[in-house]
Design a protein around this motif. Structure first.
Motif, PDB file in Angstrom:
ATOM      1  N   SER A   5       0.813  -1.211   0.000  1.00 52.12           N
ATOM      2  CA  SER A   5       0.000   0.000   0.000  1.00 52.12           C
ATOM      3  C   SER A   5       0.850   1.265   0.000  1.00 52.12           C
ATOM      4  O   SER A   5       0.461   2.283  -0.586  1.00 52.12           O
ATOM      5  CB  SER A   5      -0.934  -0.006   1.209  1.00 52.12           C
ATOM      6  OG  SER A   5      -0.199  -0.084   2.422  1.00 52.12           O
ATOM      7  N   THR A   6       2.014   1.209   0.641  1.00 47.63           N
ATOM      8  CA  THR A   6       2.894   2.381   0.644  1.00 47.63           C
ATOM      9  C   THR A   6       3.433   2.650  -0.756  1.00 47.63           C
ATOM     10  O   THR A   6       3.501   3.806  -1.198  1.00 47.63           O
ATOM     11  CB  THR A   6       4.062   2.181   1.630  1.00 47.63           C
ATOM     12  OG1 THR A   6       3.541   1.945   2.941  1.00 47.63           O
ATOM     13  CG2 THR A   6       4.951   3.418   1.665  1.00 47.63           C
ATOM     14  N   ASP A  41      23.984   6.074   3.034  1.00 47.32           N
ATOM     15  CA  ASP A  41      23.655   4.680   3.321  1.00 47.32           C
ATOM     16  C   ASP A  41      22.440   4.586   4.240  1.00 47.32           C
ATOM     17  O   ASP A  41      21.687   3.621   4.177  1.00 47.32           O
ATOM     18  CB  ASP A  41      24.845   3.965   3.953  1.00 47.32           C
ATOM     19  CG  ASP A  41      24.686   2.447   3.918  1.00 47.32           C
ATOM     20  OD1 ASP A  41      24.403   1.914   2.834  1.00 47.32           O
ATOM     21  OD2 ASP A  41      24.826   1.812   4.976  1.00 47.32           O
ATOM     22  N   ALA A  42      22.242   5.588   5.082  1.00 48.98           N
ATOM     23  CA  ALA A  42      21.036   5.635   5.915  1.00 48.98           C
ATOM     24  C   ALA A  42      19.834   6.052   5.079  1.00 48.98           C
ATOM     25  O   ALA A  42      18.718   5.569   5.283  1.00 48.98           O
ATOM     26  CB  ALA A  42      21.231   6.603   7.083  1.00 48.98           C
ATOM     27  N   ILE A  43      20.062   6.951   4.117  1.00 46.74           N
ATOM     28  CA  ILE A  43      18.974   7.428   3.264  1.00 46.74           C
ATOM     29  C   ILE A  43      18.463   6.298   2.364  1.00 46.74           C
ATOM     30  O   ILE A  43      17.246   6.107   2.223  1.00 46.74           O
ATOM     31  CB  ILE A  43      19.430   8.631   2.415  1.00 46.74           C
ATOM     32  CG1 ILE A  43      19.777   9.815   3.332  1.00 46.74           C
ATOM     33  CG2 ILE A  43      18.346   9.043   1.411  1.00 46.74           C
ATOM     34  CD1 ILE A  43      20.448  10.974   2.623  1.00 46.74           C
ATOM     35  N   ILE A  44      19.400   5.576   1.747  1.00 42.75           N
ATOM     36  CA  ILE A  44      18.999   4.416   0.935  1.00 42.75           C
ATOM     37  C   ILE A  44      20.086   3.347   1.055  1.00 42.75           C
ATOM     38  O   ILE A  44      21.129   3.419   0.384  1.00 42.75           O
ATOM     39  CB  ILE A  44      18.730   4.814  -0.556  1.00 42.75           C
ATOM     40  CG1 ILE A  44      18.241   3.602  -1.352  1.00 42.75           C
ATOM     41  CG2 ILE A  44      19.918   5.499  -1.188  1.00 42.75           C
ATOM     42  CD1 ILE A  44      16.878   3.107  -0.955  1.00 42.75           C
ATOM     43  N   LEU A  57      12.509   2.333  -5.122  1.00 43.87           N
ATOM     44  CA  LEU A  57      13.647   2.939  -4.435  1.00 43.87           C
ATOM     45  C   LEU A  57      13.146   3.831  -3.295  1.00 43.87           C
ATOM     46  O   LEU A  57      13.645   3.758  -2.170  1.00 43.87           O
ATOM     47  CB  LEU A  57      14.467   3.750  -5.436  1.00 43.87           C
ATOM     48  CG  LEU A  57      15.907   4.101  -5.070  1.00 43.87           C
ATOM     49  CD1 LEU A  57      16.766   2.848  -4.976  1.00 43.87           C
ATOM     50  CD2 LEU A  57      16.483   5.058  -6.095  1.00 43.87           C
ATOM     51  N   ALA A  58      12.137   4.647  -3.597  1.00 44.72           N
ATOM     52  CA  ALA A  58      11.559   5.536  -2.586  1.00 44.72           C
ATOM     53  C   ALA A  58      10.926   4.761  -1.438  1.00 44.72           C
ATOM     54  O   ALA A  58      10.889   5.242  -0.298  1.00 44.72           O
ATOM     55  CB  ALA A  58      10.518   6.444  -3.227  1.00 44.72           C
ATOM     56  N   LEU A  59      10.446   3.570  -1.731  1.00 41.54           N
ATOM     57  CA  LEU A  59       9.810   2.728  -0.713  1.00 41.54           C
ATOM     58  C   LEU A  59      10.767   2.414   0.437  1.00 41.54           C
ATOM     59  O   LEU A  59      10.331   2.151   1.555  1.00 41.54           O
ATOM     60  CB  LEU A  59       9.324   1.432  -1.369  1.00 41.54           C
ATOM     61  CG  LEU A  59       8.524   0.443  -0.521  1.00 41.54           C
ATOM     62  CD1 LEU A  59       7.235   1.081  -0.011  1.00 41.54           C
ATOM     63  CD2 LEU A  59       8.199  -0.801  -1.333  1.00 41.54           C
ATOM     64  N   HIS A  60      12.071   2.501   0.162  1.00 45.76           N
ATOM     65  CA  HIS A  60      13.076   2.195   1.184  1.00 45.76           C
ATOM     66  C   HIS A  60      13.844   3.443   1.632  1.00 45.76           C
ATOM     67  O   HIS A  60      14.887   3.330   2.285  1.00 45.76           O
ATOM     68  CB  HIS A  60      14.042   1.144   0.654  1.00 45.76           C
ATOM     69  CG  HIS A  60      13.369  -0.109   0.199  1.00 45.76           C
ATOM     70  ND1 HIS A  60      12.778  -0.997   1.084  1.00 45.76           N
ATOM     71  CD2 HIS A  60      13.128  -0.601  -1.049  1.00 45.76           C
ATOM     72  CE1 HIS A  60      12.232  -1.990   0.412  1.00 45.76           C
ATOM     73  NE2 HIS A  60      12.428  -1.782  -0.878  1.00 45.76           N
ATOM     74  N   CYS A  61      13.326   4.614   1.288  1.00 44.35           N
ATOM     75  CA  CYS A  61      13.984   5.864   1.683  1.00 44.35           C
ATOM     76  C   CYS A  61      14.032   5.984   3.204  1.00 44.35           C
ATOM     77  O   CYS A  61      13.041   5.735   3.893  1.00 44.35           O
ATOM     78  CB  CYS A  61      13.221   7.044   1.091  1.00 44.35           C
ATOM     79  SG  CYS A  61      14.023   8.641   1.344  1.00 44.35           S
ATOM     80  N   ASP A  66      14.400   5.325   9.688  1.00 42.70           N
ATOM     81  CA  ASP A  66      12.961   5.186   9.952  1.00 42.70           C
ATOM     82  C   ASP A  66      12.325   4.462   8.770  1.00 42.70           C
ATOM     83  O   ASP A  66      12.050   5.073   7.737  1.00 42.70           O
ATOM     84  CB  ASP A  66      12.341   6.575  10.144  1.00 42.70           C
ATOM     85  CG  ASP A  66      10.833   6.529  10.373  1.00 42.70           C
ATOM     86  OD1 ASP A  66      10.276   5.420  10.503  1.00 42.70           O
ATOM     87  OD2 ASP A  66      10.204   7.619  10.420  1.00 42.70           O
ATOM     88  N   GLU A  67      12.071   3.186   8.919  1.00 40.33           N
ATOM     89  CA  GLU A  67      11.553   2.386   7.804  1.00 40.33           C
ATOM     90  C   GLU A  67      10.150   2.820   7.377  1.00 40.33           C
ATOM     91  O   GLU A  67       9.725   2.516   6.262  1.00 40.33           O
ATOM     92  CB  GLU A  67      11.539   0.904   8.195  1.00 40.33           C
ATOM     93  CG  GLU A  67      12.936   0.301   8.299  1.00 40.33           C
ATOM     94  CD  GLU A  67      12.907  -1.190   8.550  1.00 40.33           C
ATOM     95  OE1 GLU A  67      11.821  -1.706   8.901  1.00 40.33           O
ATOM     96  OE2 GLU A  67      13.957  -1.839   8.384  1.00 40.33           O
ATOM     97  N   ASP A  68       9.441   3.524   8.239  1.00 38.58           N
ATOM     98  CA  ASP A  68       8.080   3.954   7.919  1.00 38.58           C
ATOM     99  C   ASP A  68       8.046   5.331   7.261  1.00 38.58           C
ATOM    100  O   ASP A  68       6.977   5.840   6.952  1.00 38.58           O
ATOM    101  CB  ASP A  68       7.226   3.960   9.188  1.00 38.58           C
ATOM    102  CG  ASP A  68       5.723   3.950   8.885  1.00 38.58           C
ATOM    103  OD1 ASP A  68       5.318   3.260   7.925  1.00 38.58           O
ATOM    104  OD2 ASP A  68       4.966   4.639   9.598  1.00 38.58           O
TER     105      ASP A  68
END
Length: 216
Positions: A5-6, A41-44, A57-61, A66-68
């Motif tokens: 859904s995200t 590396d924290a950003i992606i 890619l944005a789904l894991h930003c 903060d995974e959410d």
């Protein structure tokens, strides 16, 4: 990978259309606050770099912090951060992931230089603001104190609004000009922000380097 859904939420934001319009006169939304030395590396994280799907890619930003995060963003939202935002590797996927979450501007105490340049190329507006950390500390501490007495209320989620007025080079946090927030610092007493200018603004006005090149 199964699309959740995200992912569908991110796709519905139609980022390509958002950036195709170039630099808006104003953007407004929610502030997403991060600290110092947020690296690429924290950003992606590297584990998610294999995809060519920009929304995936944005789904894991911000998965390293903060995974959410992608589920919390909306078009017009702004990242506010401390020193050295975007440090680490030069991977362009980091600002791409931020862009495809709907973030159009990043306000930080300072930026890693390569990350800053990549933001410009992609159409994300980086704004360097000395003193922004102290302002955000003041605001969040005030909200924490208030929320201790309002813990049962829905509006106690510490949402902070931000508006960036590019035409007048002004930033408002919770509807207040950030220059009106007092700062106790040995070197300065109020925040000082540096907006992109000159050729950089020309590139941003076309939604990034590709749009600028097509206009020439």
């Amino acid at each position: 990978m199964e699309k959740n859904s995200t992912y569908n939420k991110l796709k519905s934001q139609k980022i390509e259309e958002l950036y195709a319009n170039g630099l808006p006169s104003k953007i407004s939304g929610k502030a997403h606050i991060f600290g110092d030395d947020v690296d690429t590396d924290a950003i992606i994280p590297g584990a998610y770099l294999r995809t060519t799907d920009l929304y995936e890619l944005a789904l894991h930003c911000m998965a390293g912090i903060d995974e959410d995060f992608p589920n919390k963003t909306a078009n017009g939202d702004v990242i506010i951060a401390g020193d050295n935002f975007g440090c680490g590797s030069s991977r362009e996927q980091a600002p791409v992931a931020i862009k495809y979450c709907g973030i159009q501007a990043i306000i930080a105490e300072s930026f890693a230089r390569i990350f800053y340049r990549n933001c410009i190329n992609l159409g994300i507006i980086p704004i360097e603001c000395k003193g922004i950390k102290k302002i955000m500390d003041t605001i969040t501490n005030l909200k924490k104190s208030k929320n201790e007495n309002e813990s049962q209320k829905e509006n106690s989620k510490m949402d902070i609004s931000v508006e960036v007025d590019f035409e007048n080079k002004k930033i408002y946090i919770n509807n207040k000009d950030i220059e009106e927030y007092p700062i106790k610092n040995e070197d300065f007493t109020k925040v000082t922000c540096i907006f992109p200018k000159g050729k950089t603004m020309d590139i941003l006005s076309k939604g990034g380097l590709v749009g600028y090149a097509k206009s020439q």
